[in-house]
Design a protein around this motif. Structure first.
Motif, PDB file in Angstrom:
ATOM      1  N   MET A   1       0.845  -1.182   0.000  1.00  0.00           N
ATOM      2  CA  MET A   1       0.000   0.000   0.000  1.00  0.00           C
ATOM      3  C   MET A   1       0.887   1.240   0.000  1.00  0.00           C
ATOM      4  O   MET A   1       1.983   1.225   0.556  1.00  0.00           O
ATOM      5  CB  MET A   1      -0.915   0.000   1.210  1.00  0.00           C
ATOM      6  N   ILE A   2       0.387   2.286  -0.628  1.00  0.00           N
ATOM      7  CA  ILE A   2       1.125   3.551  -0.663  1.00  0.00           C
ATOM      8  C   ILE A   2       0.345   4.595   0.128  1.00  0.00           C
ATOM      9  O   ILE A   2      -0.881   4.539   0.210  1.00  0.00           O
ATOM     10  CB  ILE A   2       1.356   4.034  -2.112  1.00  0.00           C
ATOM     11  N   ASP A   3       1.073   5.537   0.724  1.00  0.00           N
ATOM     12  CA  ASP A   3       0.451   6.628   1.474  1.00  0.00           C
ATOM     13  C   ASP A   3       0.362   7.859   0.584  1.00  0.00           C
ATOM     14  O   ASP A   3       1.361   8.261  -0.034  1.00  0.00           O
ATOM     15  CB  ASP A   3       1.256   6.952   2.726  1.00  0.00           C
ATOM     16  N   VAL A   4      -0.824   8.445   0.502  1.00  0.00           N
ATOM     17  CA  VAL A   4      -1.054   9.671  -0.258  1.00  0.00           C
ATOM     18  C   VAL A   4      -1.806  10.657   0.630  1.00  0.00           C
ATOM     19  O   VAL A   4      -2.421  10.275   1.618  1.00  0.00           O
ATOM     20  CB  VAL A   4      -1.841   9.413  -1.565  1.00  0.00           C
ATOM     21  N   THR A   5      -1.773  11.930   0.258  1.00  0.00           N
ATOM     22  CA  THR A   5      -2.390  12.989   1.047  1.00  0.00           C
ATOM     23  C   THR A   5      -3.631  13.519   0.340  1.00  0.00           C
ATOM     24  O   THR A   5      -3.541  14.000  -0.792  1.00  0.00           O
ATOM     25  CB  THR A   5      -1.390  14.148   1.253  1.00  0.00           C
ATOM     26  N   LYS A  48       3.108   7.669  -9.242  1.00  0.00           N
ATOM     27  CA  LYS A  48       3.777   6.607  -9.994  1.00  0.00           C
ATOM     28  C   LYS A  48       5.071   6.186  -9.302  1.00  0.00           C
ATOM     29  O   LYS A  48       5.368   4.996  -9.188  1.00  0.00           O
ATOM     30  CB  LYS A  48       4.077   7.080 -11.426  1.00  0.00           C
ATOM     31  N   ASN A  49       5.840   7.158  -8.814  1.00  0.00           N
ATOM     32  CA  ASN A  49       7.092   6.855  -8.123  1.00  0.00           C
ATOM     33  C   ASN A  49       6.844   6.107  -6.817  1.00  0.00           C
ATOM     34  O   ASN A  49       7.626   5.216  -6.456  1.00  0.00           O
ATOM     35  CB  ASN A  49       7.893   8.124  -7.869  1.00  0.00           C
ATOM     36  N   LEU A  50       5.770   6.457  -6.098  1.00  0.00           N
ATOM     37  CA  LEU A  50       5.425   5.747  -4.871  1.00  0.00           C
ATOM     38  C   LEU A  50       5.116   4.279  -5.167  1.00  0.00           C
ATOM     39  O   LEU A  50       5.552   3.379  -4.446  1.00  0.00           O
ATOM     40  CB  LEU A  50       4.227   6.400  -4.186  1.00  0.00           C
ATOM     41  N   VAL A  51       4.373   4.042  -6.240  1.00  0.00           N
ATOM     42  CA  VAL A  51       4.032   2.669  -6.623  1.00  0.00           C
ATOM     43  C   VAL A  51       5.298   1.903  -7.014  1.00  0.00           C
ATOM     44  O   VAL A  51       5.508   0.766  -6.578  1.00  0.00           O
ATOM     45  CB  VAL A  51       3.003   2.642  -7.774  1.00  0.00           C
ATOM     46  N   LYS A  52       6.167   2.532  -7.805  1.00  0.00           N
ATOM     47  CA  LYS A  52       7.413   1.886  -8.216  1.00  0.00           C
ATOM     48  C   LYS A  52       8.273   1.540  -6.997  1.00  0.00           C
ATOM     49  O   LYS A  52       8.820   0.443  -6.902  1.00  0.00           O
ATOM     50  CB  LYS A  52       8.205   2.797  -9.150  1.00  0.00           C
TER      51      LYS A  52
END
Length: 62
Positions: A1-5, A48-52
């Protein structure tokens, strides 16, 4: 999972496997395969960078 704001400043975790589309309209809108849309502060490229990074960490440090 990625964290986003989110736009209200709250940080949420998103299952990156459910991301279908990332758009900049000019706000960044993440559309999930469930149809849910999330507007976030990060740019499309940042998401995209967070997912990568997440996938690299997941599969390379196995």
């Amino acid at each position: 999972m990625i964290d986003v704001t989110k736009m209200n400043g709250s940080v949420i975790s998103v299952n990156n496997d459910l991301i279908e589309i990332i758009e900049e309209t000019p706000d960044t809108v993440i559309t999930l395969t469930t149809g849910r849309k999330i507007i976030v502060k990060e740019s499309r490229q940042d998401v995209k960078n967070l997912v990568k990074s997440y996938k690299k960490e997941l599969y390379c440090n196995g």
